[in-house]
Motif scaffolding. Structure first.
Motif, PDB file in Angstrom:
ATOM      1  N   ILE A 151     -10.678  -7.092  -3.697  1.00 23.17           N
ATOM      2  CA  ILE A 151     -11.003  -5.830  -3.009  1.00 23.17           C
ATOM      3  C   ILE A 151      -9.876  -4.829  -3.204  1.00 23.17           C
ATOM      4  O   ILE A 151      -8.836  -5.178  -3.773  1.00 23.17           O
ATOM      5  CB  ILE A 151     -11.231  -6.058  -1.499  1.00 23.17           C
ATOM      6  CG1 ILE A 151     -10.008  -6.794  -0.904  1.00 23.17           C
ATOM      7  CG2 ILE A 151     -12.525  -6.798  -1.257  1.00 23.17           C
ATOM      8  CD1 ILE A 151     -10.063  -6.988   0.582  1.00 23.17           C
ATOM      9  N   GLY A 152     -10.051  -3.626  -2.666  1.00 22.14           N
ATOM     10  CA  GLY A 152      -9.078  -2.533  -2.851  1.00 22.14           C
ATOM     11  C   GLY A 152      -7.691  -2.814  -2.331  1.00 22.14           C
ATOM     12  O   GLY A 152      -7.068  -3.796  -2.704  1.00 22.14           O
ATOM     13  N   GLY A 153      -7.205  -1.976  -1.440  1.00 25.78           N
ATOM     14  CA  GLY A 153      -5.821  -2.086  -0.957  1.00 25.78           C
ATOM     15  C   GLY A 153      -5.638  -3.263  -0.001  1.00 25.78           C
ATOM     16  O   GLY A 153      -6.621  -3.835   0.489  1.00 25.78           O
ATOM     17  N   PRO A 154      -4.395  -3.629   0.281  1.00 24.68           N
ATOM     18  CA  PRO A 154      -4.139  -4.761   1.180  1.00 24.68           C
ATOM     19  C   PRO A 154      -4.553  -4.440   2.610  1.00 24.68           C
ATOM     20  O   PRO A 154      -4.478  -3.279   3.030  1.00 24.68           O
ATOM     21  CB  PRO A 154      -2.619  -4.957   1.082  1.00 24.68           C
ATOM     22  CG  PRO A 154      -2.082  -3.669   0.582  1.00 24.68           C
ATOM     23  CD  PRO A 154      -3.161  -3.005  -0.213  1.00 24.68           C
ATOM     24  N   PRO A 155      -4.996  -5.435   3.366  1.00 33.17           N
ATOM     25  CA  PRO A 155      -5.334  -5.183   4.771  1.00 33.17           C
ATOM     26  C   PRO A 155      -4.060  -4.845   5.530  1.00 33.17           C
ATOM     27  O   PRO A 155      -2.983  -5.331   5.193  1.00 33.17           O
ATOM     28  CB  PRO A 155      -5.903  -6.531   5.237  1.00 33.17           C
ATOM     29  CG  PRO A 155      -5.324  -7.546   4.313  1.00 33.17           C
ATOM     30  CD  PRO A 155      -5.083  -6.856   3.007  1.00 33.17           C
ATOM     31  N   ALA A 156      -4.185  -3.982   6.548  1.00 35.08           N
ATOM     32  CA  ALA A 156      -3.007  -3.672   7.374  1.00 35.08           C
ATOM     33  C   ALA A 156      -2.621  -4.952   8.117  1.00 35.08           C
ATOM     34  O   ALA A 156      -3.477  -5.679   8.626  1.00 35.08           O
ATOM     35  CB  ALA A 156      -3.356  -2.558   8.339  1.00 35.08           C
ATOM     36  N   LEU A 157      -1.320  -5.210   8.136  1.00 39.97           N
ATOM     37  CA  LEU A 157      -0.825  -6.476   8.670  1.00 39.97           C
ATOM     38  C   LEU A 157      -1.133  -6.637  10.167  1.00 39.97           C
ATOM     39  O   LEU A 157      -1.550  -7.711  10.609  1.00 39.97           O
ATOM     40  CB  LEU A 157       0.688  -6.532   8.411  1.00 39.97           C
ATOM     41  CG  LEU A 157       1.350  -7.870   8.179  1.00 39.97           C
ATOM     42  CD1 LEU A 157       0.554  -8.774   7.272  1.00 39.97           C
ATOM     43  CD2 LEU A 157       2.753  -7.649   7.607  1.00 39.97           C
ATOM     44  N   GLY A 158      -0.938  -5.547  10.945  1.00 41.13           N
ATOM     45  CA  GLY A 158      -1.141  -5.618  12.404  1.00 41.13           C
ATOM     46  C   GLY A 158      -2.563  -6.051  12.758  1.00 41.13           C
ATOM     47  O   GLY A 158      -2.757  -7.045  13.464  1.00 41.13           O
ATOM     48  N   PRO A 159      -3.596  -5.325  12.251  1.00 40.96           N
ATOM     49  CA  PRO A 159      -4.977  -5.731  12.559  1.00 40.96           C
ATOM     50  C   PRO A 159      -5.294  -7.139  12.047  1.00 40.96           C
ATOM     51  O   PRO A 159      -6.036  -7.879  12.697  1.00 40.96           O
ATOM     52  CB  PRO A 159      -5.815  -4.679  11.823  1.00 40.96           C
ATOM     53  CG  PRO A 159      -4.932  -3.485  11.714  1.00 40.96           C
ATOM     54  CD  PRO A 159      -3.528  -4.004  11.586  1.00 40.96           C
ATOM     55  N   LEU A 160      -4.722  -7.536  10.915  1.00 44.84           N
ATOM     56  CA  LEU A 160      -4.993  -8.885  10.387  1.00 44.84           C
ATOM     57  C   LEU A 160      -4.446  -9.940  11.351  1.00 44.84           C
ATOM     58  O   LEU A 160      -5.138 -10.920  11.681  1.00 44.84           O
ATOM     59  CB  LEU A 160      -4.363  -9.035   8.995  1.00 44.84           C
ATOM     60  CG  LEU A 160      -4.492 -10.416   8.348  1.00 44.84           C
ATOM     61  CD1 LEU A 160      -5.960 -10.840   8.216  1.00 44.84           C
ATOM     62  CD2 LEU A 160      -3.818 -10.439   6.960  1.00 44.84           C
ATOM     63  N   VAL A 161      -3.228  -9.724  11.829  1.00 46.16           N
ATOM     64  CA  VAL A 161      -2.625 -10.675  12.781  1.00 46.16           C
ATOM     65  C   VAL A 161      -3.479 -10.735  14.045  1.00 46.16           C
ATOM     66  O   VAL A 161      -3.795 -11.819  14.552  1.00 46.16           O
ATOM     67  CB  VAL A 161      -1.164 -10.247  13.098  1.00 46.16           C
ATOM     68  CG1 VAL A 161      -0.628 -10.980  14.320  1.00 46.16           C
ATOM     69  CG2 VAL A 161      -0.265 -10.479  11.885  1.00 46.16           C
ATOM     70  N   GLN A 162      -3.907  -9.570  14.532  1.00 44.93           N
ATOM     71  CA  GLN A 162      -4.726  -9.543  15.760  1.00 44.93           C
ATOM     72  C   GLN A 162      -6.050 -10.258  15.551  1.00 44.93           C
ATOM     73  O   GLN A 162      -6.508 -11.015  16.406  1.00 44.93           O
ATOM     74  CB  GLN A 162      -5.001  -8.098  16.172  1.00 44.93           C
ATOM     75  CG  GLN A 162      -3.841  -7.496  16.927  1.00 44.93           C
ATOM     76  CD  GLN A 162      -3.974  -5.985  17.075  1.00 44.93           C
ATOM     77  OE1 GLN A 162      -5.044  -5.422  16.874  1.00 44.93           O
ATOM     78  NE2 GLN A 162      -2.886  -5.342  17.405  1.00 44.93           N
ATOM     79  N   ALA A 163      -6.671 -10.043  14.381  1.00 46.84           N
ATOM     80  CA  ALA A 163      -7.966 -10.684  14.116  1.00 46.84           C
ATOM     81  C   ALA A 163      -7.799 -12.196  14.026  1.00 46.84           C
ATOM     82  O   ALA A 163      -8.640 -12.956  14.522  1.00 46.84           O
ATOM     83  CB  ALA A 163      -8.564 -10.121  12.816  1.00 46.84           C
ATOM     84  N   LEU A 164      -6.721 -12.650  13.433  1.00 51.23           N
ATOM     85  CA  LEU A 164      -6.480 -14.097  13.338  1.00 51.23           C
ATOM     86  C   LEU A 164      -6.286 -14.683  14.738  1.00 51.23           C
ATOM     87  O   LEU A 164      -6.851 -15.726  15.075  1.00 51.23           O
ATOM     88  CB  LEU A 164      -5.238 -14.377  12.469  1.00 51.23           C
ATOM     89  CG  LEU A 164      -5.461 -14.265  10.958  1.00 51.23           C
ATOM     90  CD1 LEU A 164      -4.143 -14.040  10.217  1.00 51.23           C
ATOM     91  CD2 LEU A 164      -6.151 -15.521  10.417  1.00 51.23           C
ATOM     92  N   GLN A 165      -5.503 -13.977  15.550  1.00 54.47           N
ATOM     93  CA  GLN A 165      -5.259 -14.468  16.921  1.00 54.47           C
ATOM     94  C   GLN A 165      -6.560 -14.478  17.717  1.00 54.47           C
ATOM     95  O   GLN A 165      -6.844 -15.428  18.448  1.00 54.47           O
ATOM     96  CB  GLN A 165      -4.206 -13.602  17.618  1.00 54.47           C
ATOM     97  CG  GLN A 165      -2.811 -13.836  17.049  1.00 54.47           C
ATOM     98  CD  GLN A 165      -1.786 -12.828  17.545  1.00 54.47           C
ATOM     99  OE1 GLN A 165      -2.142 -11.785  18.101  1.00 54.47           O
ATOM    100  NE2 GLN A 165      -0.511 -13.116  17.333  1.00 54.47           N
ATOM    101  N   ALA A 166      -7.383 -13.425  17.529  1.00 56.66           N
ATOM    102  CA  ALA A 166      -8.659 -13.367  18.259  1.00 56.66           C
ATOM    103  C   ALA A 166      -9.566 -14.519  17.843  1.00 56.66           C
ATOM    104  O   ALA A 166     -10.379 -14.999  18.634  1.00 56.66           O
ATOM    105  CB  ALA A 166      -9.342 -12.023  17.997  1.00 56.66           C
ATOM    106  N   ALA A 167      -9.415 -14.987  16.618  1.00 57.66           N
ATOM    107  CA  ALA A 167     -10.236 -16.111  16.137  1.00 57.66           C
ATOM    108  C   ALA A 167      -9.626 -17.455  16.525  1.00 57.66           C
ATOM    109  O   ALA A 167     -10.114 -18.510  16.116  1.00 57.66           O
ATOM    110  CB  ALA A 167     -10.405 -16.013  14.623  1.00 57.66           C
TER     111      ALA A 167
END
Ligand SMILES: C[S@@+](CC[C@H](N)C(=O)[O-])C[C@H]1O[C@@H](n2cnc3c(N)ncnc32)[C@H](O)[C@@H]1O
Ligand SMILES: [Zn+2]
Length: 376
Positions: free
Chosen positions: A325-341
């Motif tokens: 895919i295009g650009g890298p995911p923003a680190l903050g939202p990725l960390v939050q999404a992992l924690q939410a999961a």
């Protein structure tokens, strides 16, 4: 105001965060001390660390502190003497080979509460005598500029200097720090002593560890030495403690096409002691930016937010490449999404643009893809 001459020899302005941290660590020890202290700047260069210790770290007037400032190059001694003239406390200035100084201190039972060992290259042979010359609960601030062996770029060199396999890994700075801690931990354990990493960091050139020697090995600490496996092809990562080593499961490649590259034995326990870092941050803020640079404060905040409790770390660039895919995911939202999961996750404090998590790669990629879907 103190005067410092740098002289013609070695001085790197870029090492400011390491010097700031040496001062903060020494000052923290001083603030909490109840008996006299002895600090050793073993490879002092122009003596800047010891001078800063003397001026900025003697925070407890009730505690007598002796500074020993040494550099093996005798041509530096006049410079060290001139710089140390501003020191108010008792001090000893020498130009001895580090191994001789340490071995004599051990024989004479002259223990240190803090040793700053700012070496060129790998400090390997000095680790054992430095540990033996430390008092229980003493602090060792150790630098190594040997990046090639622990990052897998000199595999025979890693066998020789670390007694470990080292393979290339995208989290190369972290692997180098873990290799170095693993080496020091084994040396401390041989003495029947424990080792606690306080903080670990690098800018890619010098690998720095702050470590506490403990009188006893905390129960279960042997589980913190292990192997890290990574498949170059599919990117899967696995970790096993040496104590419970069993076979490696298949990676995520189809039809057994992948192959694990295995590094270790290395330290698989935490890299940072967040509680101590929190205290050092507060103490740095009391001192102000003239003494502790904003870059040092930011470094401490990054390390404090990521204890480095497991060595499975992925660069977001690699995740993007694997997803196509295009650009890298923003680190903050990725960390939050992992924690939410329900996963453990943090932005790596050691290398920029990397995520640390206990999610396995397929789940990690899935969460990245869903974030892309949401346009994050
Ligand atoms: C990286 S520089 C120290 C820089 C200094 N700590 C600073 O913050 O600016 C390393 C120093 O170690 C000294 N040195 C190298 N090998 C040594 C040895 N075996 N024993 C004692 N000193 C040594 C060198 O003379 C050099 O000044
Ligand atoms: Zn694979």
């Amino acid at each position: 105001m103190a005067q410092l001459s740098l002289g013609p020899g070695f001085f790197r302005p870029e090492s400011r965060p390491a010097r700031d941290l040496s001062v903060l660590l020494a000052r923290h020890q001083s603030l909490n001390a109840t008996r006299p202290l002895r600090w050793l700047d073993l490879m002092a260069g122009c003596g800047i660390r010891a001078l800063r210790w003397g001026l900025e770290a003697l925070a407890n007037p009730a505690v007598e502190t002796e500074l020993w400032v040494n550099d093996g190059d005798p041509d530096r001694l006049p410079l060290i003497q001139a710089n140390a003239a501003g020191l108010g406390c008792s001090n000893r200035l020498t130009a001895e080979a580090a191994d001789l100084l340490l071995h004599r201190s051990i024989v004479e039972r002259h223990w240190f509460d803090f040793i700053d060992l700012d070496a060129f290259g790998a400090p390997g042979p000095l680790i054992q005598p430095a540990l033996q010359a430390l008092r229980f609960d003493g602090l060792l601030f150790l630098a190594s500029t040997d990046g090639r062996s622990p990052t897998g770029h000199d595999r025979p060199g890693a066998i020789r200097s670390l007694g470990a396999a080292a393979r290339a890994h995208p989290s190369s700075w972290e692997m180098a720090l873990r290799q170095q801690i693993g080496l020091v931990a084994r040396q401390a354990w041989m003495l029947g002593r424990g080792l606690q990493p306080l903080f670990s960091f690098s800018e890619g050139r010098t690998f720095r560890l702050a470590l506490r020697l403990r009188r006893q090995i905390p129960a279960g600490d042997e589980q913190k030495l292990g192997l890290v496996a990574r498949c170059e092809r599919c990117g899967a990562q696995r970790v096993q403690p040496l104590l419970k080593l069993s076979g490696w499961p298949a990676c995520d490649c189809v039809a057994g096409q992948g192959r694990w590259s295995i590094s270790g034995p290395l330290w698989i326990g935490p890299l940072q002691e967040p509680q101590l870092l929190q205290q050092l941050i507060a103490e740095a803020q009391q001192l102000g930016r003239q003494q502790i640079s904003p870059a040092t404060l930011r470094l401490m905040q990054r390390l404090q937010a990521d204890p480095g409790d497991r060595p499975t770390v992925w660069p977001t660039d690699e995740l993007v490449r694997r997803l196509g895919i295009g650009g890298p995911p923003a680190l903050g939202p990725l960390v939050q999404a992992l924690q939410a999961a329900g996963y453990r996750a943090s932005a790596s404090g050691v290398m920029p643009g990397q995520v640390r998590t206990d999610a396995e790669l397929p789940q990690l990629l899935q969460i990245c893809a869903s974030l892309r879907g949401e346009g994050i």
